[in-house]
Enzyme design. Structure first.
Site, mmCIF file in Angstrom:
data_model
loop_
_atom_site.group_PDB
_atom_site.id
_atom_site.type_symbol
_atom_site.label_atom_id
_atom_site.label_comp_id
_atom_site.label_asym_id
_atom_site.label_seq_id
_atom_site.Cartn_x
_atom_site.Cartn_y
_atom_site.Cartn_z
ATOM 1 N N ARG A 214 14.872 13.229 -3.274
ATOM 2 C CA ARG A 214 15.666 12.223 -3.987
ATOM 3 C C ARG A 214 17.099 12.696 -4.211
ATOM 4 O O ARG A 214 18.024 11.884 -4.191
ATOM 5 C CB ARG A 214 14.998 11.884 -5.312
ATOM 6 C CG ARG A 214 13.763 11.045 -5.069
ATOM 7 C CD ARG A 214 13.039 10.755 -6.335
ATOM 8 N NE ARG A 214 11.992 9.778 -6.069
ATOM 9 C CZ ARG A 214 10.911 9.625 -6.809
ATOM 10 N NH1 ARG A 214 10.721 10.387 -7.869
ATOM 11 N NH2 ARG A 214 10.016 8.728 -6.504
ATOM 12 N N GLY B 70 5.316 6.096 -3.085
ATOM 13 C CA GLY B 70 5.219 7.535 -3.264
ATOM 14 C C GLY B 70 4.126 8.213 -2.459
ATOM 15 O O GLY B 70 4.380 9.208 -1.783
ATOM 16 N N GLY C 265 7.208 0.457 -6.132
ATOM 17 C CA GLY C 265 7.173 -0.902 -6.697
ATOM 18 C C GLY C 265 8.352 -1.737 -6.237
ATOM 19 O O GLY C 265 8.196 -2.925 -5.927
#
Ligand code: AMP
Length: 415
Positions: free
Chosen positions: A34, A373, A396
């Site tokens: 990330r 994930g 999501g």
């Protein structure tokens, strides 16, 4: 505004990133994907001669200070990745002086936004059933605006590069954008890439389109499954939800994971697929285990005839072949959710077969999007992330975007 067109020289940019990275018990980062994902945006701003105010959440501190989730722990890693010193503001709502002191080319990292309940904007310590809940929610929404306004006051422009939280209307992901005019707010490069990948799936479908939905439960995926039914040619449903479908059709599933209140829903999905001409592919055999652990005893059994005391933890060989055959001929592929308990090395074969087939289809010209994930963890575990077309950072958010919902984080910028 787009990030490429914007000249950050002399400007202070407040950038929402997703630095919700996994840490080990010593606070060391175990996967920096990330952080690396946000670098193109952060580096462009510094290279232009702008200064950076970086903000993120980490974990779920539920509106309270929790030093185990302090972003201070990752400050040095962010500095190393950026190649500049990074200052740290230990209170994200009291960082005005630190922000004002920034010179061009300098960077400031704010403490975890979710230490404040205003970030998520949900009232804390009050039950939804409580008669006072609505008033508390209203009050919290007002406080959320104030919090967002404070964040906005630090900067001249706002960049949202956190796709993973784009489906939430949080202070830093959406509300803050209200305090910038349209020429001073924009999506970051990572966000742009994510949006393009979703558009590729939705508006540029090359057929056959095959979606693979796995994971533990059908209930959390029902929205996307129903939505995909109108778009896909093949729908593979795997992982834990296999056993809800097997039981719904009268099968014996031992002690496999099941949602007993979703049996009708499973039958409904089967019926809808038939009506819409979608080729629904469910597992026919499974690797059953006598315990939920990596070194449990195993046997291959039909997914609808699992002995008592055993549970299906992975797709069986016949199923793997059936899945792979369908995937290999696809021209558009979406994968979300593993086919088994892939965290246990002995139950990765189903997910591995899916990943291998996606890689082969991609090599033959298919567009493949892997998101969520756990499926991302799968392709990383197998070392195949660079052999699929796009690995999304969103779980999501990705599914909601593919369902066709407008994401608040994107709407706040694009209107
Ligand atoms: P989700 O969060 O719903 O996408 O589900 C991901 C989780 O599903 C992973 O942690 C897997 O271990 C789990 N999972 C996949 N297959 C099974 C299974 N057959 N039984 C129990 N858990 C499963």
């Amino acid at each position: 505004m787009t990030i490429d067109k914007y000249n950050f020289a002399g400007k202070k940019a407040i950038v929402r990133v997703d630095f919700n990275v996994p840490l080990d018990e010593n606070g060391k980062i175990t996967d920096d994907t990330r952080i690396r994902g946000a670098l193109p945006t952060l580096k462009k701003i510094l290279a232009d001669g702008g200064s950076l105010i970086i903000m993120s959440h980490m974990g779920k501190p539920k509106g309270k200070v929790n030093m185990k989730l302090s972003l201070g722990q990752i400050k040095d890693a962010v500095a190393a990745a950026l190649g500049v010193e990074v200052k740290f503001a230990p209170d994200c709502a009291k960082a005005a002086d630190a922000a004002a002191a920034l010179k061009p080319g300098e960077a400031l990292l704010l403490e975890n936004l979710r230490f404040y309940p205003e970030e998520e904007g949900k009232p804390v310590g009050i039950d939804k059933e409580d008669p006072a809940y609505d008033a508390a929610k209203k009050e919290m929404k007002e406080r959320q605006k104030e919090f967002a306004k404070t964040l906005a006051s630090y900067a001249d422009c706002y960049v949202n590069d956190a796709f993973g939280t784009a489906h939430r209307r949080h202070a830093s992901t959406a509300v803050v954008a209200d305090y910038f005019d349209k020429d001073n707010k924009m999506l970051g490069y990572l966000m742009e890439k994510e949006v393009n990948a979703v558009n590729n799936i939705l508006s540029n479908i090359k057929r056959p389109f095959t979606a693979i939905m796995g994971g533990s439960k059908v209930s959390t995926k029902i929205g996307i499954i129903e939505n995909l039914m109108d778009k896909v040619d093949n729908l593979i449903l795997c992982g834990g939800m296999t056993y809800t479908f097997a039981k719904a059709q009268g099968g014996k599933i031992g002690k496999s994971i099941v949602e007993d209140d979703k049996l009708d829903l499973a039958l409904d999905i089967i019926k809808k697929a038939k009506e819409k001409g979608v080729n629904l592919v469910l597992g026919t055999d499974c690797v059953a285990a006598d315990d939920f652990k990596n070194d449990a005893n195993t046997q291959i059994v039909p997914a609808n005839a699992i002995p008592d005391g055993w549970e299906g933890l992975d797709a069986g060989p016949e199923t793997r072949k059936a899945f792979a055959d369908v995937i290999k001929t696809a021209k558009t592929i979406l994968w979300n959710g593993p086919a088994g308990v892939f965290e246990f090395d002995n139950f990765t074969a189903g997910s591995r077969a899916i990943a291998d087939a996606i890689v082969e289809a991609t090599a033959n010209g298919a567009f493949s999007l892997v998101g969520g994930g756990d499926s991302v963890a799968c392709v990383n575990k197998f070392g195949l992330a660079d052999k699929v077309s796009y690995v999304s950072t969103g779980g999501g958010a990705l599914l909601e975007a593919i369902e066709g919902k407008v994401l608040p984080g994107i709407a706040a910028i694009e209107g």
